[in-house]
Scaffold this active site. Sequence first.
Site, PDB file in Angstrom:
ATOM      1  CD  GLU A 171     -30.555 -36.431  36.488  1.00 42.98           C
ATOM      2  OE1 GLU A 171     -31.232 -35.884  36.224  1.00 42.98           O
ATOM      3  OE2 GLU A 171     -29.634 -35.882  35.470  1.00 42.98           O
ATOM      4  CG  ASP A 176     -29.098 -32.676  34.486  1.00 43.40           C
ATOM      5  OD1 ASP A 176     -30.945 -32.881  34.521  1.00 43.40           O
ATOM      6  OD2 ASP A 176     -29.203 -32.789  35.667  1.00 43.40           O
ATOM      7  CD  GLU A 197     -20.288 -36.197  36.771  1.00 39.77           C
ATOM      8  OE1 GLU A 197     -20.893 -36.951  37.614  1.00 39.77           O
ATOM      9  OE2 GLU A 197     -19.197 -36.011  36.866  1.00 39.77           O
ATOM     10  CE1 TYR A 238     -29.486 -29.966  34.470  1.00 35.12           C
ATOM     11  CE2 TYR A 238     -27.332 -28.808  32.401  1.00 35.12           C
ATOM     12  CZ  TYR A 238     -27.723 -29.663  34.158  1.00 35.12           C
ATOM     13  OH  TYR A 238     -26.948 -30.587  34.623  1.00 35.12           O
ATOM     14  NE  ARG A 298     -25.198 -29.161  38.910  1.00 37.10           N
ATOM     15  CZ  ARG A 298     -25.836 -29.830  39.235  1.00 37.10           C
ATOM     16  NH1 ARG A 298     -27.508 -30.309  38.503  1.00 37.10           N
ATOM     17  NH2 ARG A 298     -26.771 -30.164  40.445  1.00 37.10           N
ATOM     18  CG  HIS A 357     -27.002 -26.743  28.659  1.00 43.41           C
ATOM     19  ND1 HIS A 357     -25.660 -27.446  29.916  1.00 43.41           N
ATOM     20  CD2 HIS A 357     -27.377 -27.520  28.154  1.00 43.41           C
ATOM     21  CE1 HIS A 357     -25.701 -28.616  30.216  1.00 43.41           C
ATOM     22  NE2 HIS A 357     -26.716 -29.111  29.250  1.00 43.41           N
TER      23      HIS A 357
END
Length: 891
Positions: A11, A98, A102, A323, A325, A370
């Site tokens: 991204e 990711d 999204e 990560y 989120r 995650h």
Amino acid sequence: MSLKKTLVIVESPAKAKTIAKFLGSDFQVEASIGHIRDLPGGSKEMPAELKSLPWAYLGVNVEQDFEPVYIVPADKKKHVNFLKSALKDAGALYLATDEDREGEAISWHLQEVLKPKVPVRRMVFHEITKEAIQGALLATREIDQGLVKAQETRRILDRLYGYDVSPLLWKKVRPGLSAGRVQSVAVRLIVQRERERMAFRNATYFDLEAHLSTAQGESFSASLVSVASRRIPSGKDFDSATGKLKDPQMLQLDEAAAEALQKRLSGEPFTVAKVEIKPFTERPKAPFTTSTLQQEANRKLGLTAKDTMRVAQSLYENGYITYMRTDSTTLSKEAIAAARSLVRTQYGPEFLYDSERSYATKVKNAQEAHEAIRPAGNTFRLPETLRDELSYDQFRVFDMIWKRTVASQMADAKKLRVVMTIHAADAVFQATGTSIEFEGFLRAYVEGSDDPAAELAEKEKLLPSVQSEEKLKLRKLDALSHTTQPPARFTEASLTQALEERGIGRPSTYASIIDTILRRDYVFKKGNALVPSWTAFAVIQLMEDHFPSLVDYQFTADMEDYLDQISRNERENLTYLQEFYFGDNVNEQDAAPGGVGLKPLLTQKAAEIDPRNACSYSLEPGDAPLSVSGSHDKIVVRIGRYGPYIEQGERRASIPEDMPPDELTLNLAVELLDKSQKAEEPLGYHPVSSKPIYMKQGRFGPYVQLGTNDDEEKKNASLPKGVAPENVNIDLAVKLLSLPRELGNHPEDGQPVIATQGRFGPFLKHGTESRSIPAQYSLLEISLEQALEVLAQPKAPGRGRGVAAPPLKTLEASPVTGKPIELRDGRYGLYVTDGETNASLPKAPKAATKTPAKKSPAKKGPATKAATKKAPAKKSPAKKSATKKIAPKKK
């Protein structure tokens, strides 16, 4: 013939740069720079053949299976062409965005737009380390269509909600407003809390505090808890709506009763009745999720949710943390091993929990794919070793994540709670104390709190060692007044917690939601608290009255749950979208708003909603025969196109822009109306134009006005700082209206020197030069000579700083400018200047320091001074550096 490279797309450029270091020359790593395509912003961005269709403004074909129309924005077309060009020379395409909704959608859009003719692999990882990247290359997969469909459904829902409800708000409340699936619910929470504060009725009560000492001279204090077997109330014992006691059997002391009791007990003996010692343990908190990281960074570091996520994103993309989120509180086996190893080496084996700790995720709809947020890698770098690599905020956030992760594998803190009961005649007093027997995880990390009083109560407090029947000396007996407090407003941290607990939205979106409601002026900040505007009151009132499901907490949480089911391929999305928007075949499982689809409901309500009622909020109960002011007209807050105001019959008054709604009491409203009515009477008349001059109160404060409201040439002038409206007479008003003042011409160039006032206070202007007028001079009286002296001073850096401070030292003249070189102290430290160029002085190198080894804490006895030695555990555990080694315990 050389082998073709593999194209890897992520991204962001920062993430691409970090990953490229681990992949080598056989890979070309590029960034998509977020989404490369999205729904159009409106009809004007739609393809020409679709612009005239009735649903074009949505960008979603609601007439044909809610098919979205995707476009590549104009500012992305050049970059998309670059990615297509890079793909032509590639032997394979790895999509490494990711692993959330999204990220999966970005990968899907890349594949759809680039149309690769080479093998495509989906590459996922939770941290950017060499091991993680190499492992991800060996474990690629296909794009997860469930996640893609869930993201697309969420995007369509948000578009239908926002693009159809927002125009209604423009017509019924005011232009520029917006509605959102999660945004509107967040605003409702904040408004509801303000309503509770407005309905709150405080209560005042008294108790006694005894200052006592033992025979050995050790002092402490105790609070009154009962008299004649009747308990003394605390704040929680009062009804917030009435200010009355919930239990009338309790004894509420007023000032006179408290003073009488104080006098009666002052001559009585105080005797220890009993001492209770209760051991308890405190366990470490789970490692950070997105939500808890935002909450803690707000409490401990003062960072907004937006800033926290920005910093965390940069730490992740540069390989420092995993990560950011995530809803998961789990740690990998490697991470647990790394944390436990650090506990042994940095704190000592006695601080290590005897087995691996695991934490169950309590968040509704948690996504467990995650890990928790933790330092990246199989071994964690010490924060102190990264000071030179990280920015100030990056270091603070990383340090907090490091300590929280390590603390999660540490031993419990062991504490003792002591309750001492003391009798004096028929009165009972109590003293409580807490001592830390063993710090455990507190040596590394102490969680922050939204409640300073609760945080203070958790601190260590020691009591003297006493025995039953022991006589105590009364040194002083105070009668203390207490007033109950309304419920606290939401902060960013507590709002995030409330949304998460209700299962509303995704924690990864909370930062942008809070930012949106602040930008849209639904909310403003008072200190750290989120205060709703009157516009927010009007919008939420309208939504609750006419679209209750759209701001219903459970309905919104169920919607999030439905999206999660779509992501797991357990439900399909078309039925839900159909019923949400059109209301066809409504059933309990997929209920649309109020049993009617959004579109027909909007059509119906557009004709029903009276804007005047929607934008009105009564400050008085509807059944009261007369207003508090004695009028038959009730006092009402109205939200107008130019801001909120108070209305009572024909009388109106502006509400100061920075006044929280709960501060607008009836008495204050009457006062503002009276002042406004007085403002309708002129102070006098201008000596030249003969126009009336009025004293007015506006959204931004008091001002004087020349001419009537319907005078097209009317002129306003704000009052200078420190001037009260009641002290303004006609002469002062005329002077203010004469601004700006032309003081005369500058002797050097003949240009006029002007004195006036601006947004940041009074200032002087001469050509392109400007200077703030120092406090010792009056804007209305400063002379040309005084103004020339001020203009001759060097301009201070930054706005509103006034005249610059004199130089620390003046050196010889510069050979370039001919002006003396000066040493000055600026905002960022010492610098030298020759009048045209500034140069910072380098900082002196830090002296090397040797870190002393920490000692292991000694075991304590009961929570009394007699049983407590001065041990490391008594030092504030929250301030201990988690990176210093602790010396092993000596036998």
